[in-house]
Design an enzyme around this catalytic site. Structure first.
Site, PDB file in Angstrom:
ATOM      1  N   LYS A 116       0.820  -1.208   0.000  1.00 63.53           N
ATOM      2  CA  LYS A 116       0.000   0.000   0.000  1.00 63.53           C
ATOM      3  C   LYS A 116       0.855   1.260   0.000  1.00 63.53           C
ATOM      4  O   LYS A 116       0.486   2.259  -0.598  1.00 63.53           O
ATOM      5  CB  LYS A 116      -0.953   0.020   1.197  1.00 63.53           C
ATOM      6  CG  LYS A 116      -2.157  -0.874   0.997  1.00 63.53           C
ATOM      7  CD  LYS A 116      -3.269  -0.516   1.979  1.00 63.53           C
ATOM      8  CE  LYS A 116      -4.444  -1.459   1.818  1.00 63.53           C
ATOM      9  NZ  LYS A 116      -5.448  -1.282   2.885  1.00 63.53           N
ATOM     10  N   LYS A 198      -8.816 -11.551 -11.868  1.00 60.84           N
ATOM     11  CA  LYS A 198     -10.028 -11.625 -11.069  1.00 60.84           C
ATOM     12  C   LYS A 198     -10.936 -10.429 -11.341  1.00 60.84           C
ATOM     13  O   LYS A 198     -10.446  -9.340 -11.597  1.00 60.84           O
ATOM     14  CB  LYS A 198      -9.643 -11.622  -9.580  1.00 60.84           C
ATOM     15  CG  LYS A 198      -9.989 -12.908  -8.873  1.00 60.84           C
ATOM     16  CD  LYS A 198      -9.419 -12.948  -7.480  1.00 60.84           C
ATOM     17  CE  LYS A 198     -10.280 -12.253  -6.465  1.00 60.84           C
ATOM     18  NZ  LYS A 198      -9.812 -12.467  -5.084  1.00 60.84           N
ATOM     19  N   LYS A 201     -13.225  -4.071  -9.149  1.00 60.96           N
ATOM     20  CA  LYS A 201     -13.797  -2.754  -9.408  1.00 60.96           C
ATOM     21  C   LYS A 201     -12.811  -1.838 -10.136  1.00 60.96           C
ATOM     22  O   LYS A 201     -13.206  -0.868 -10.749  1.00 60.96           O
ATOM     23  CB  LYS A 201     -14.263  -2.111  -8.103  1.00 60.96           C
ATOM     24  CG  LYS A 201     -13.139  -2.008  -7.080  1.00 60.96           C
ATOM     25  CD  LYS A 201     -13.620  -1.427  -5.766  1.00 60.96           C
ATOM     26  CE  LYS A 201     -12.461  -1.078  -4.877  1.00 60.96           C
ATOM     27  NZ  LYS A 201     -12.116  -1.936  -3.795  1.00 60.96           N
TER      28      LYS A 201
END
Ligand code: TRP
Length: 336
Positions: A116, A198, A201
């Site tokens: 991250k 996969k 969004k």
């Protein structure tokens, strides 16, 4: 009576994105079974979500929408404790205490922090760094037996166990270390546009959102990438026909049909008939969820009632653990 023997389970979900078909046909669909088997706590992890910058209005809306969607997907708030993390201050409070029992070095080794911070190089804040400590607090407050986790969260449950172990090593048996629980994941749905990754969004063209309009869903399925093999028939072959196999998997999950039945149904018909049929099946599966979500969102008083009651139940349990911890570390109790 029954409740007394049920094992406890807790799971947090970040209100950071919109739910999609992959979430639904994957883990979400199995939640109602989980509620029957375990004493379940589910919360919207809004405190975690702000470790990455959020638009405030958007975050509020998403939190409420997700509560409605989870209920619409079968998370019956009468049968589980459904709440919003920031409504139960004990999460932050225990989080602070546990910060003082977590080592800088062990947090630096967390793979999710490394990932991250690489992705948000302009905002590597301390919250992102101590995220696993807050998550440990989320878990330990409820003394659960299990935490359902995907691969990506396993390390977080491990550090939670380490923190609990360290704390208990000093103060005795205070915090119960949970086991990770590999939840039934259901189908692993791939993107409609790039069937080797996969459904996500972040690739909206290949992603079907739970709240999407039927005509948009139909369009996405008509455009779904099939395979460039010459036979152009509906046949299960994950390796050579990932696009078609993904659509078959979606169709199978949506209709309950087996792969053989699907092959027979579309024998000699080709992709032109198959793709719209998958789209229609998905529209039908999602229709009741979308309609129920809409109905719930129109009933703010009901939703407020749900998350108020949820926070009250959660707080009662959480505060018991917090009080024990405060006492152990030596905080003078507030005067009565
Ligand atoms: N970290 C989890 C995720 O990103 C969300 C989460 C926060 C969580 N607290 C939790 C999950 C406690 C399980 C238990 O998916």
């Amino acid at each position: 009576m029954e409740n007394e023997t049920k094992k406890v389970m807790i799971s947090g979900i970040q209100p950071s994105g919109e739910l999609h078909l992959g979430n639904y046909l994957g883990p979400l669909r199995h939640w109602p079974e989980m509620i029957d088997e375990f004493d379940c706590y589910f919360f919207l992890a809004d405190l975690h979500t702000i470790t990455v910058r959020q638009d405030p209005a958007e975050l509020r809306k998403r939190t409420l929408t997700l509560i409605a969607q989870y209920i619409a997907c079968g998370l019956d708030p009468e049968k589980c404790v459904l709440f919003i993390q920031s409504h139960v201050p004990a999460h932050s409070q225990l989080g602070w205490v546990l910060n003082c029992y977590t080592m800088f070095g062990e947090l630096s080794r967390m793979t999710q922090f490394k990932d991250k911070s690489a992705r948000n190089a302009d905002n590597i804040n301390a919250g992102l760094f101590t995220y696993p400590v807050l998550m440990a607090a989320d878990i330990l407050l409820y003394q659960p037996d299990f935490v359902p986790v995907g691969e990506d969260q396993k390390q977080h449950v491990e550090i939670c166990r380490d923190i609990a172990g360290r704390f208990n090593g000093i103060y005795g048996d205070v915090l119960k270390a949970p086991q990770p629980y590999i939840a039934k994941v259901g189908a692993r749905i791939m993107s409609l546009s790039t069937p080797n990754s996969k459904m996500s969004k972040s690739q909206p063209e290949g992603c079907v959102f739970l709240m999407e309009k039927p005509e948009d869903i139909a369009r996405k399925f008509k455009r779904a990438v099939t395979d460039s093999d010459t036979e152009r028939c509906v046949r299960w072959d994950l390796e050579h026909k990932p696009g078609v196999s993904n659509l078959m998997q979606i169709y199978a999950s949506a209709t309950g049909k087996s792969y053989e039945e699907i092959e027979r149904e579309f024998d000699g018909k080709g992709y032109g008939a198959f793709k719209p049929a998958v789209g229609e099946a998905v529209v039908e599966v999602l229709r009741p969820i979308r309609e129920e979500t809409g109905r719930l969102l129109a009933d703010k008083a009901y939703l407020e009632g749900v998350y108020r009651a949820g926070a009250e139940k959660a707080e009662y349990i959480a505060n018991k653990t917090l009080r024990k911890v405060y006492k152990k570390v030596g905080f003078l109790p507030p005067a009565k």
